[in-house]
Design a protein around this motif. Structure first.
Motif, PDB file in Angstrom:
ATOM      1  N   GLN A  64       1.063   1.579  -3.211  1.00 35.25           N
ATOM      2  CA  GLN A  64       1.229   2.177  -1.889  1.00 35.25           C
ATOM      3  C   GLN A  64       2.640   2.725  -1.723  1.00 35.25           C
ATOM      4  O   GLN A  64       3.611   2.124  -2.191  1.00 35.25           O
ATOM      5  CB  GLN A  64       0.960   1.137  -0.792  1.00 35.25           C
ATOM      6  CG  GLN A  64      -0.427   0.529  -0.843  1.00 35.25           C
ATOM      7  CD  GLN A  64      -1.525   1.563  -0.672  1.00 35.25           C
ATOM      8  OE1 GLN A  64      -1.492   2.371   0.248  1.00 35.25           O
ATOM      9  NE2 GLN A  64      -2.486   1.548  -1.580  1.00 35.25           N
ATOM     10  N   ASN A 102      -4.089  -1.574   1.673  1.00 35.01           N
ATOM     11  CA  ASN A 102      -4.748  -0.568   0.841  1.00 35.01           C
ATOM     12  C   ASN A 102      -6.097  -0.145   1.404  1.00 35.01           C
ATOM     13  O   ASN A 102      -6.982   0.259   0.660  1.00 35.01           O
ATOM     14  CB  ASN A 102      -4.906  -1.072  -0.603  1.00 35.01           C
ATOM     15  CG  ASN A 102      -5.819  -2.276  -0.721  1.00 35.01           C
ATOM     16  OD1 ASN A 102      -6.267  -2.830   0.272  1.00 35.01           O
ATOM     17  ND2 ASN A 102      -6.088  -2.695  -1.946  1.00 35.01           N
ATOM     18  N   SER A 103      -6.236  -0.216   2.708  1.00 34.59           N
ATOM     19  CA  SER A 103      -7.513   0.173   3.305  1.00 34.59           C
ATOM     20  C   SER A 103      -7.755   1.673   3.141  1.00 34.59           C
ATOM     21  O   SER A 103      -6.816   2.461   3.039  1.00 34.59           O
ATOM     22  CB  SER A 103      -7.568  -0.211   4.786  1.00 34.59           C
ATOM     23  OG  SER A 103      -6.619   0.517   5.512  1.00 34.59           O
ATOM     24  N   LEU A 104      -9.025   2.034   3.108  1.00 36.38           N
ATOM     25  CA  LEU A 104      -9.425   3.426   2.936  1.00 36.38           C
ATOM     26  C   LEU A 104     -10.168   3.959   4.154  1.00 36.38           C
ATOM     27  O   LEU A 104     -10.841   4.979   4.078  1.00 36.38           O
ATOM     28  CB  LEU A 104     -10.318   3.554   1.692  1.00 36.38           C
ATOM     29  CG  LEU A 104      -9.667   3.126   0.383  1.00 36.38           C
ATOM     30  CD1 LEU A 104     -10.699   3.088  -0.739  1.00 36.38           C
ATOM     31  CD2 LEU A 104      -8.528   4.056   0.036  1.00 36.38           C
ATOM     32  N   ASN A 105     -10.085   3.218   5.259  1.00 35.29           N
ATOM     33  CA  ASN A 105     -10.765   3.588   6.493  1.00 35.29           C
ATOM     34  C   ASN A 105     -12.288   3.621   6.307  1.00 35.29           C
ATOM     35  O   ASN A 105     -12.978   4.499   6.826  1.00 35.29           O
ATOM     36  CB  ASN A 105     -10.249   4.924   7.021  1.00 35.29           C
ATOM     37  CG  ASN A 105     -10.477   5.071   8.508  1.00 35.29           C
ATOM     38  OD1 ASN A 105     -10.528   4.085   9.239  1.00 35.29           O
ATOM     39  ND2 ASN A 105     -10.630   6.299   8.973  1.00 35.29           N
ATOM     40  N   GLN A 106     -12.767   2.662   5.529  1.00 35.27           N
ATOM     41  CA  GLN A 106     -14.200   2.514   5.264  1.00 35.27           C
ATOM     42  C   GLN A 106     -14.670   1.160   5.811  1.00 35.27           C
ATOM     43  O   GLN A 106     -13.881   0.221   5.911  1.00 35.27           O
ATOM     44  CB  GLN A 106     -14.481   2.565   3.755  1.00 35.27           C
ATOM     45  CG  GLN A 106     -13.978   3.813   3.076  1.00 35.27           C
ATOM     46  CD  GLN A 106     -14.711   5.057   3.526  1.00 35.27           C
ATOM     47  OE1 GLN A 106     -15.920   5.054   3.707  1.00 35.27           O
ATOM     48  NE2 GLN A 106     -13.972   6.141   3.720  1.00 35.27           N
ATOM     49  N   ASP A 152     -13.818  -2.047   3.965  1.00 37.17           N
ATOM     50  CA  ASP A 152     -12.419  -2.485   3.929  1.00 37.17           C
ATOM     51  C   ASP A 152     -12.273  -3.898   4.491  1.00 37.17           C
ATOM     52  O   ASP A 152     -11.389  -4.643   4.068  1.00 37.17           O
ATOM     53  CB  ASP A 152     -11.521  -1.557   4.752  1.00 37.17           C
ATOM     54  CG  ASP A 152     -11.217  -0.259   4.048  1.00 37.17           C
ATOM     55  OD1 ASP A 152     -11.451  -0.160   2.827  1.00 37.17           O
ATOM     56  OD2 ASP A 152     -10.738   0.670   4.732  1.00 37.17           O
ATOM     57  N   ALA A 181     -10.279  -4.750   1.380  1.00 35.84           N
ATOM     58  CA  ALA A 181      -8.871  -4.377   1.520  1.00 35.84           C
ATOM     59  C   ALA A 181      -7.970  -5.605   1.489  1.00 35.84           C
ATOM     60  O   ALA A 181      -8.363  -6.710   1.854  1.00 35.84           O
ATOM     61  CB  ALA A 181      -8.651  -3.609   2.819  1.00 35.84           C
TER      62      ALA A 181
END
Length: 151
Positions: A19, A74-78, A81, A85
């Motif tokens: 990140q 490290n979330s992916l907005n899914q 997560d 995450a």
């Protein structure tokens, strides 16, 4: 050091290497404030670094109250997560570092963020070092691991 602590530190290192940005939390007069910063860490994870103009609210807040928290995830907005995450909060004390006093720290930072080299040399840019006292790592939704870094 036990295996559980080593495993957690390895996960934190992997997350931090993957990140570029973190959320910095400051406060002034009881009012919280959050800022996005480009960060880097020392190899031993005892220090987190970032640059900021000395004219910013985050800088003013840190000068008035150096206690801070930094969040990296490290979330992916899914939706998944929630379970996949990893989120790490570092708490510590921020201080302004003279770039000439700790060139190895600035070099670590610029190795991760070479595009900020010109910004780093501006006379109004402050180099901030957060000395971490604890990490809180959350994964698998509710699994929390606390690691004390410095006394």
């Amino acid at each position: 050091m036990d295996d559980h602590r080593n495993n957690a530190l390895e996960q934190i290192t992997t997350l931090f290497e993957s990140q570029s940005l973190a959320v910095l939390s400051t406060q002034k007069n009881g009012q919280p404030y959050a800022s996005l910063v480009a960060f880097a860490t020392s190899n031993d994870l005892e220090h987190i670094f970032f640059l900021t103009p000395n004219t910013t609210r985050k800088y003013e807040n840190l000068i008035q109250n150096p206690k801070t928290a930094i969040l990296v995830n490290n979330s992916l907005n899914q939706a998944d997560d929630i379970y996949k995450a990893i989120s790490v909060t570092a708490t510590g004390i921020a201080s302004v570092v003279e770039k000439s006093d700790k060139p190895e720290f600035l070099n670590l930072y610029l190795k991760k963020h070479p595009h900020l080299k010109e910004f780093s040399t501006a006379p109004t840019t402050a180099f901030i070092c957060v000395t971490v006292n604890r990490y809180f790592m959350v994964n698998q939704f509710q699994n929390v691991v606390e690691i004390r870094v410095t006394p």
